[in-house]
Design a protein around this motif. Structure first.
Motif, mmCIF file in Angstrom:
data_model
loop_
_atom_site.group_PDB
_atom_site.id
_atom_site.type_symbol
_atom_site.label_atom_id
_atom_site.label_comp_id
_atom_site.label_asym_id
_atom_site.label_seq_id
_atom_site.Cartn_x
_atom_site.Cartn_y
_atom_site.Cartn_z
ATOM 1 N N ASP A 261 0.853 -1.210 0.000
ATOM 2 C CA ASP A 261 0.000 0.000 0.000
ATOM 3 C C ASP A 261 0.880 1.250 0.000
ATOM 4 O O ASP A 261 0.591 2.228 -0.686
ATOM 5 N N ARG B 106 0.861 4.091 -2.842
ATOM 6 C CA ARG B 106 0.596 5.509 -2.502
ATOM 7 C C ARG B 106 1.733 6.397 -2.997
ATOM 8 O O ARG B 106 1.514 7.468 -3.545
ATOM 9 N N THR C 84 1.468 6.901 -6.636
ATOM 10 C CA THR C 84 0.398 7.850 -6.956
ATOM 11 C C THR C 84 0.918 9.283 -6.846
ATOM 12 O O THR C 84 0.673 10.122 -7.721
ATOM 13 N N GLN C 85 1.676 9.560 -5.753
ATOM 14 C CA GLN C 85 2.250 10.913 -5.577
ATOM 15 C C GLN C 85 3.216 11.242 -6.716
ATOM 16 O O GLN C 85 3.228 12.348 -7.236
ATOM 17 N N PHE D 133 -5.736 -0.173 -6.362
ATOM 18 C CA PHE D 133 -5.127 0.982 -7.045
ATOM 19 C C PHE D 133 -5.203 0.748 -8.562
ATOM 20 O O PHE D 133 -4.169 0.602 -9.230
#
Ligand code: ATP
Length: 378
Positions: free
Chosen positions: A173, A177, A180-181, A218
Motif C-alpha cells: 500500500d 501511494r 500515486t504521488q 489501485f
C-alpha cells in the motif's frame, strides 16, 4: 506579535567511522536553513549507539536511545558499525538495522536519481532520465531472524526468511501511494514493480500474490512483477524505465547499492525508513572505515537524507516552508553535482567534507535570496 518558530524534535545518532564527520555539517546546514526561514527550528538531541559505544559499554543500542527515537518528530542517523568490532559470533554491530525492528520501520525508501547533466558510469544518454524509487522492506525477509542463524557442528548453517501478510500489505500500500504521488508530480501513469524470486521460493510466490491482491485497490496504477536476477540486469541496461520497485529486505539491500553504483557513488544515495509512527533518515552507505578520520567523506548522501526528512515532516505537519527548504537543498546539491563544484574524491573532486557541505549551504543561501527570503538569510 512575532510568530514563534515551530520546533521539531530530532533525535540524532552520530554513528561510527565517517558518521560524525558527515553529520556535523548536515546539522549546520539544517540550523542555517532554519535561521533563514525563521518559521521553523530544530531541537537536536544526540543519543549514543553503534560499534564505538558497544566497545566502550558492551551495549550497541541503549533502551534510552530507542525511547528518544520513538519520542522524536523524526530521527537522523549517520553511518554505523565497524568491521573491526564484532560480537562473539562474528557478526557486526548493526543498531541501524535493530532500530528498524524496534520502531517497525517497514518501508525503506531509496531514491535512485541522476541529475540531468550529471556524469554517471552508464554511457547511455538516457541515464540522465533515471529517477526511480526502490522500496526495501526493512523488518522481515531474510533479516527477520538475523540474530538467530545457526551453525550446526561446523558442517551446516541455516537462516530463516519470513514474509508476513500484515507487513506485506502495508508495504505494498505504501508503494502504491508513493507511486500515486510521483504520478501527480511527473504527470504520467504510475508503475509499481514487485521484485522477487517467485519462480523458485514459495515465500516469494506468497509475497507476489499479496502484491497483486493489493494492486486491485489501485486500478489506475500499472502493477507488474519481475524476478530479482533479471531486474538486476535491467538496472544496468534500462533503469530509466523504472518507477517504483518494491522488494524483500535482502534483495533491497543489494539492489540499493547497485542503484548507488549507477548514480556514481554511495556518497549520493540517501534513504528513509518509514513506519506508521516513526521515521529514520540515513545515508545508504556504511561507516567507510577506509577513509574515516581523514575529513574526505562525501556528506551529500547525509544531506539528501536530511532533505528527505524535511519533505516527510512537511507532509506530516502540513508545513510548506519545510517542503520548500527540502526542495532548495535538493536543487543546490543537484546543481553542485552537475557543475562538479566542490565535490569530494568519490565524485572526482578535491574538496574535503566541510568545504563540500559549505558549498551546498552557500548555494542554498543563493536560492533563498532568489526566492525572496533575502531579509531572512543569516
Ligand atoms: P554497510 O554494509 O555498513 O552498508 P559497506 O560494507 O557497504 O557498509 P561502506 O562503509 O558503505 O561499506 O563503504 C563502501 C565503499 O564506499 C568504501 O570504499 C567507502 O570508502 C565508500 N564510501 C561509502 N560512503 C562514502 C562516502 N560518504 N564518501 C565517500 N566514500 C564512501
Amino acid at each position: 506579535m512575532v510568530q514563534q518558530p515551530k520546533v521539531y524534535a530530532i533525535t540524532v545518532f552520530d554513528g561510527d567511522g565517517i558518521g560524525p564527520e558527515i553529520m556535523a555539517p548536515t546539522l549546520d546546514l539544517l540550523r542555517h536553513v532554519a535561521g533563514s526561514f525563521g518559521s521553523f527550528s530544530f531541537d537536536f538531541k544526540h543519543v549514543p549507539a553503534g560499534a564505538g559505544h558497544f566497545k566502550d559499554t558492551g551495549e550497541a543500542l541503549p533502551k534510552a536511545s530507542i525511547d528518544a527515537a520513538r519520542a522524536a518528530d523524526a530521527v537522523l542517523l549517520s553511518a554505523m558499525g565497524l568491521p573491526s568490532i564484532r560480537k562473539p559470533d562474528g557478526t557486526e554491530i548493526t543498531p541501524q538495522i535493530d532500530l528498524r525492528f524496534e520502531l517497525d520501520l517497514y518501508a525503506g525508501v531509496r531514491p535512485v536519481r541522476v541529475y540531468p547533466g550529471q556524469t554517471t558510469p552508464l554511457a547511455d544518454p538516457r541515464a540522465e532520465q533515471i529517477d526511480f524509487v526502490l522500496i526495501r522492506e526493512s523488518t522481515e525477509g531474510l533479516f527477520a531472524h538475523m540474530h538467530e542463524g545457526q551453525v550446526h557442528d561446523d558442517q551446516e548453517a541455516t537462516e530463516t526468511l519470513r514474509i508476513t501478510r500484515r507487513v506485506s500489505e502495508k508495504l505494498f500500500d505504501f508503494a502504491f501511494r508513493l507511486a500515486t504521488q510521483r504520478a501527480k508530480k511527473f504527470n504520467r501513469t504510475a508503475k509499481v514493480t514487485c521484485v522477487d524470486k517467485a519462480n523458485v521460493f514459495r515465500a516469494f510466490w506468497f509475497f507476489r500474490s499479496i502484491f497483486f491482491e493489493r494492486a486491485k485497490a489501485f486500478p489506475e496504477i500499472e502493477a507488474d512483477a519481475a524476478y530479482v536476477d533479471a531486474l538486476a540486469m535491467w538496472m544496468v541496461q534500462k533503469p530509466w524505465e523504472f518507477d517504483v520497485l518494491v522488494t524483500e529486505n535482502m534483495f533491497g539491500d543489494i539492489l540499493s547499492d547497485l542503484g548507488a553504483g549507477i548514480m556514481g557513488t554511495l556518497g549520493l544515495a540517501p534513504s528513509a525508513d518509514i513506519g506508521d509512527d516513526a521515521a529514520v533518515f540515513q545515508p545508504c552507505h556504511g561507516s567507510a572505515p577506509d577513509i574515516a578520520g581523514r575529513g574526505i567523506a562525501n556528506p551529500l548522501a547525509m544531506i539528501l537524507s536530511a532533505a528527505m526528512m524535511l519533505e516527510w515532516l512537511a507532509a506530516e505537519h502540513d508545513d510548506q516552508d519545510l517542503a520548500k527548504a527540502a526542495r532548495l537543498i535538493d536543487e543546490a546539491v543537484g546543481e553542485n553535482v552537475v557543475a562538479q563544484r566542490d565535490l569530494t574524491a568519490d565524485l572526482g573532486g578535491a574538496a574535503n567534507t566541510i568545504d563540500c557541505a559549505a558549498s551546498v549551504i552557500a548555494n542554498v543561501d543563493k536560492r533563498i535570496v532568489a526566492d525572496g527570503f533575502s531579509d531572512k538569510v543569516a
